[in-house]
Design an enzyme around this catalytic site. Structure first.
Site, short mmCIF file in Angstrom:
data_model
loop_
_atom_site.label_atom_id
_atom_site.label_comp_id
_atom_site.label_asym_id
_atom_site.label_seq_id
_atom_site.Cartn_x
_atom_site.Cartn_y
_atom_site.Cartn_z
N SER A 1 34.99 39.99 45.44
CA SER A 1 35.24 40.96 44.48
C SER A 1 34.41 41.42 43.52
O SER A 1 34.41 42.59 42.95
CB SER A 1 36.92 40.93 43.99
OG SER A 1 37.75 41.25 44.82
N SER B 1 37.48 43.98 44.66
CA SER B 1 38.61 44.43 43.92
C SER B 1 38.07 45.13 42.52
O SER B 1 38.66 46.05 41.94
CB SER B 1 39.84 43.67 43.73
OG SER B 1 39.39 42.40 43.02
N LYS C 1 37.05 44.31 33.35
CA LYS C 1 38.18 44.31 34.31
C LYS C 1 39.50 44.10 33.85
O LYS C 1 39.69 43.35 32.97
CB LYS C 1 37.69 43.36 35.47
CG LYS C 1 38.66 43.55 36.75
CD LYS C 1 38.24 42.69 37.93
CE LYS C 1 39.01 42.72 39.26
NZ LYS C 1 38.47 41.73 40.35
N1 GLN Z 1 39.05 41.34 49.31
C1 GLN Z 1 39.46 40.38 49.31
C2 GLN Z 1 41.04 40.23 48.86
O1 GLN Z 1 41.54 41.08 49.27
C3 GLN Z 1 39.01 39.53 48.00
C4 GLN Z 1 39.39 39.80 46.56
C5 GLN Z 1 38.88 39.44 45.49
O2 GLN Z 1 37.68 38.63 45.51
N2 GLN Z 1 39.57 39.33 44.27
O3 GLN Z 1 41.59 39.28 48.60
#
Ligand code: GLN
Length: 486
Positions: free
Chosen positions: A176, A152, A77
């Site tokens: 995410s 994400s 990532k």
């Molecule tokens: N979807 C969540 C957010 O937007 C979690 C994102 C994540 O785990 N990095 O914060």
């Protein structure tokens, strides 16, 4: 070869049935074929990958033992630093930034014969649930390209599903790793907070962020965990002590396992196909000799509200460093203040700005107690809910996400709807405990994910439970068809 697991690759490599260079070229070819549709990658490192594969082949030729991940092409990532490679966090702010050092996970993987094909797409600074917040265009779901891959870590999940990487690393602050794993039909583990070093991970919300694997199957998940886990003096929140060999937990046996079923996660808002698939999995566990125990997490319903105070608060502080002075882009302006403003206005996307504003607000004098401090208290109560429940059960099972992958554009203009994507995953991050998502069904051609949650450092129990289900349901480990990928 793009369909192989890590463990099968390792077997063939050590049996000299294939070489690491052949394997790298095969997965690279699959990447070339699928990328125009899927767009899982933000940057490539073919030359570095090939050199690493040649080194692994040389080790094999010399008869030296190689580690299980050696020569098996994966990808990372794009919020983890890999010396000499770009690290953008999918933001204009870091578009031309090159990492000056290796994250601890990367250093560990390099010591295990890392072959990385490149850096993977994501929502900007890991804020989002669909990769639609990437400054460089979204990733598409290999099961159906009209649908999001989740986020994400959408690039990390889509690459494994498409076979354009055989395993990947993601990061999970509120879901995410697990949510995109569920949407793309792969395995994703969020380890216990502190199990994997965060050194070299671009910080979003430091008290919640955790790096973890996305893989084709549960054994591969254990293998990547073996490679990346462990104490790191460079991360003060890292857990001291030895790490078990996670592959020893891979026993298909759940007799006597007490599985908590939290009623709050099966109520309104969970779609029928997801509920059906997870309930079928629960029945399977019962048939295998596990006991289902109804449990309650009464304060979990406040998790999203608390998370969207705590995570933006920490993000507003962590992202203050991107001011045009030390890192990344710098907009031209007449004076320092104008330069700060212009850089941050042009460098950050809408969602990141929304979080910075929310976070700054809840930390400001007069609102700190009313919002931030209160959210921290709620976090403690949620942690207590889990502690109470885990006094009765070994693990809990819930859907990973309330529904299957949504379509592009469906939620992007409605932040609240997007935030609700993480309703089942966020409580786990607030509590700091581990959870795994594994495929447990397919509904209208899209994968369904089930989440197995455990208390602190229960990764072995999670892997055993996941492995037991997977062994009996090989049909959910399959890849999407080439036609679906377009
Ligand atoms: N979807 C969540 C957010 O937007 C979690 C994102 C994540 O785990 N990095 O914060």
């Amino acid at each position: 070869m793009e369909q192989l697991t890590i463990h099968e690759c390792h077997r063939r490599l050590t049996a000299k049935e294939i070489s690491a260079v052949e394997l790298t070229n095969a997965v690279w070819a699959q990447k070339e074929k699928t990328e125009p549709q899927i767009h899982a990658y933000l940057s490539d490192s073919y030359e570095t990958a090939l050199a690493a594969a040649e080194a692994v082949d040389a080790d094999i030729a010399r008869g030296e033992p190689i580690s299980p991940l050696a020569g098996v092409p994966g990808a990372i990532k794009d919020n983890m630093c890999m010396a000499g490679q770009p690290v953008t966090a999918a933001s204009r702010m870091l578009e031309h930034f090159v990492a000056p050092y290796d994250a601890t996970v990367i250093a560990k993987l390099k010591a295990s014969g890392l072959v990385s094909l490149g850096k993977l797409n994501m929502d900007e600074f890991a804020m989002g649930s669909s990769t639609e917040n990437s400054a460089f265009g979204p990733t598409r779901n290999p099961w159906h390209t009209d649908h999001v891959p989740g986020g994400s870590s959408g690039g990390s999940a889509a690459a494994v599903a498409a076979g354009s990487a055989l395993w990947t690393l993601g990061s999970d602050t509120g879901g995410s790793i697990r949510q995109p794993a569920a949407y793309c039909g792969v395995v994703g583990l969020k380890p216990t907070y502190g199990r994997v070093s965060r050194y070299g991970l671009l910080a979003f919300s430091s008290s919640l962020d955790q790096i973890g694997p996305l893989t084709r199957d549960v054994r591969d998940c254990a293998l990547v965990m073996n490679a990346i886990s462990g104490h790191d003096p460079k991360d003060s929140t890292s857990i001291p002590g030895e790490v078990p060999d996670y592959t020893r937990a891979l026993v298909a046996d759940v007799k006597g396992l007490k599985i908590g079923v939290p009623e709050e996660f099966f109520g309104a808002g969970i779609s029928a196909p997801v509920k059906d698939a997870v309930q079928a999995a629960l029945r399977f566990y019962e048939e295998q000799g596990a006991t289902l125990v109804p449990v309650s997490l009464p304060r979990a319903k406040y998790a999203i509200a608390a998370y969207y105070i705590i995570a933006p608060a920490e993000a507003s502080s962590n992202l203050a460093r991107y001011d045009g002075v030390s890192y990344g882009m710098r907009a031209a302006a007449d004076n320092l203040i104008a330069m700060y403003k212009k850089t941050r206005s042009e460098g950050f996307g809408a969602e990141v700005k929304r979080r910075i504003m929310l976070g700054t607000y809840v930390l400001s004098a007069g609102y700190y107690d009313a919002y931030y401090l209160k959210a921290l208290k709620v976090r403690t109560l949620i942690k207590e809910d889990f502690t109470r429940a885990f006094a009765q059960v070994d693990v809990m099972i819930t859907p990973t996400v309330p529904d299957t992958a949504f379509r592009f554009g469906e939620k992007i203009d409605n932040p609240l709807a997007m935030y609700m994507e993480d309703v089942c995953t966020v409580p786990v991050n607030l509590a700091g405990i581990p959870a795994i998502s594994i495929p447990c069904g397919i509904a209208a051609g899209l994968p369904v994910g089930m989440q197995i949650i455990g208390p602190n450092l229960s990764e072995e129990t999670l892997l055993r439970a996941a492995y037991t289900f997977e062994t009996a349901h090989p049909e959910y480990t399959r890849m999407p068809s080439q036609e679906a990928m377009g």
